[in-house]
Write an enzyme that holds these catalytic residues in place. Structure first.
Site, PDB file in Angstrom:
ATOM      1  N   ASP A  81     -10.800  13.236 -18.524  1.00 44.89           N
ATOM      2  CA  ASP A  81     -11.071  12.139 -17.590  1.00 44.89           C
ATOM      3  C   ASP A  81     -12.552  12.030 -17.245  1.00 44.89           C
ATOM      4  O   ASP A  81     -13.352  12.910 -17.577  1.00 44.89           O
ATOM      5  CB  ASP A  81     -10.215  12.303 -16.312  1.00 44.89           C
ATOM      6  N   ASN A 110      -2.104  16.946  -5.171  1.00 41.88           N
ATOM      7  CA  ASN A 110      -0.970  16.001  -5.124  1.00 41.88           C
ATOM      8  C   ASN A 110      -0.194  16.007  -6.439  1.00 41.88           C
ATOM      9  O   ASN A 110       0.623  15.125  -6.670  1.00 41.88           O
ATOM     10  CB  ASN A 110      -1.458  14.587  -4.794  1.00 41.88           C
ATOM     11  N   HIS A 112      -1.484  15.700  -9.503  1.00 40.71           N
ATOM     12  CA  HIS A 112      -2.012  14.916 -10.627  1.00 40.71           C
ATOM     13  C   HIS A 112      -2.470  15.829 -11.763  1.00 40.71           C
ATOM     14  O   HIS A 112      -2.882  16.964 -11.546  1.00 40.71           O
ATOM     15  CB  HIS A 112      -3.097  13.923 -10.189  1.00 40.71           C
ATOM     16  N   GLU A 150      -2.280   9.895 -11.198  1.00 40.19           N
ATOM     17  CA  GLU A 150      -1.821  10.063  -9.823  1.00 40.19           C
ATOM     18  C   GLU A 150      -0.299   9.855  -9.734  1.00 40.19           C
ATOM     19  O   GLU A 150       0.314   9.325 -10.671  1.00 40.19           O
ATOM     20  CB  GLU A 150      -2.534   9.038  -8.926  1.00 40.19           C
TER      21      GLU A 150
HETATM   22  C1  GLP Z   1      -9.811  16.711 -10.603  1.00 36.15           C
HETATM   23  C2  GLP Z   1      -9.608  16.517 -12.097  1.00 36.15           C
HETATM   24  C3  GLP Z   1      -8.398  17.254 -12.583  1.00 36.15           C
HETATM   25  C4  GLP Z   1      -8.386  18.662 -12.040  1.00 36.15           C
HETATM   26  C5  GLP Z   1      -8.277  18.632 -10.547  1.00 36.15           C
HETATM   27  C6  GLP Z   1      -8.295  20.013  -9.913  1.00 36.15           C
HETATM   28  O1  GLP Z   1      -9.283  15.719  -9.849  1.00 36.15           O
HETATM   29  N1  GLP Z   1      -9.499  15.149 -12.451  1.00 36.15           N
HETATM   30  O2  GLP Z   1      -8.395  17.232 -14.003  1.00 36.15           O
HETATM   31  O3  GLP Z   1      -7.296  19.359 -12.574  1.00 36.15           O
HETATM   32  O4  GLP Z   1      -9.379  17.909 -10.038  1.00 36.15           O
HETATM   33  O5  GLP Z   1      -9.594  20.407  -9.615  1.00 36.15           O
HETATM   34  P1  GLP Z   1      -9.987  21.827  -9.068  1.00 36.15           P
HETATM   35  O6  GLP Z   1      -9.919  22.742 -10.240  1.00 36.15           O
HETATM   36  O7  GLP Z   1     -11.406  21.652  -8.591  1.00 36.15           O
HETATM   37  O8  GLP Z   1      -9.041  22.175  -8.006  1.00 36.15           O
END
Ligand code: GLP
Length: 257
Positions: free
Chosen positions: A66, A135, A137, A142
């Protein structure tokens, strides 16, 4: 399959070893990569492992999950910048083999379509590394995203904007949209490793553990995948049923060599 380790360090080592194993087994591997704070130690361990085992990555191809819409590759909070900072600057993967969604594309829909198409042209993902949002995702898919989705533009939820604004010095710079690989694109990967660490992931991991396959919880789509490993540290596993945790506890992974 679940793997639960005592520490974040062990989790990161395990995830890195799985990536390394794929690259060693398939020198032309097509890797789906993730960002977020969870992956920082994973990539640090991967770099260490690649170096120790003197593995050549010049024929590896990568696709990131992403990217924010509106952030240029040079923006310190773009996922493009993150990937070069934490991984690509240290590796000799040819630039033409490195793919991230283009959040600055003038035609975003076209950019999305071409991203999914390029993955197919390159033979599909051999391995998909995933984190998870609080959440549920995956990527930026989402809650309520169709499980048949391909790469698309998303409006980020208030929860995601709140979670991720911690990385932005000026909270107003936090984008409201992103491009993400679709859930079907993710499910088509041959192998998936989802990593979650820390107490702030405990509730969502318990929810996922108990959940049916349901579009309200994007990560639950993964339950239909034939080769999924969910890797947790004790904190992220702390709200799972105790008996389940005891059965899935893994011993610390051996070193790369
Ligand atoms: C972001 C990314 C996700 C990731 C998530 C968790 O929103 N788009 O791909 O898995 O955050 O992030 P973190 O590892 O900082 O908790």
């Amino acid at each position: 399959m679940y793997k639960i380790f005592d520490t974040t360090d062990e989790v990161s080592h395990y995830a890195a070893a799985r990536l390394l194993g794929t690259i060693k087994a398939i020198p032309t591997a097509v890797l789906g990569l993730a960002t977020g704070s969870t992956m920082v130690p994973v990539y640090a361990q991967l770099l260490r492992g690649l170096q120790q085992a003197a593995v050549d990555v010049s024929t590896v191809t990568t696709f990131n999950l992403d990217e924010y819409v509106g952030l240029s590759a040079g923006h310190a909070q773009s996922y493009h910048y993150y990937m070069y900072q934490h991984l690509f600057n240290e590796l000799n993967i040819p630039a033409q083999n490195i793919h991230l969604p283009d959040g600055m594309a003038s035609n975003l829909d076209e950019a999305c379509q071409s991203y999914t198409d390029t993955i197919k042209i390159r033979g599909g993902l051999d391995f998909q590394l995933l984190g998870i949002g609080t959440n549920g995702h995956i990527g930026f898919n989402e809650p309520q995203t169709s499980f048949a989705s391909r790469t698309h533009v998303v409006e980020l939820t208030a929860q995601t904007r709140l979670d991720n604004s911690r990385f932005f010095a000026d909270k107003h710079e936090m984008p409201t949209r992103a491009i993400t690989l679709g859930i079907l694109d993710i499910l088509e990967a041959k192998e998936i490793v989802l990593v979650a660490t820390g107490r702030n992931k405990a509730d969502i991991m318990a929810e996922l553990y108990h959940s049916e396959i349901d579009e309200a919880l994007p990560a639950s789509a993964l339950k239909q995948h034939a080769n999924l490993t969910i890797v947790l540290d004790r904190e992220a596993a702390s709200a799972l049923p105790r008996e389940a945790v005891e059965k899935k506890i893994a011993s610390a992974p051996a070193d790369f060599l």
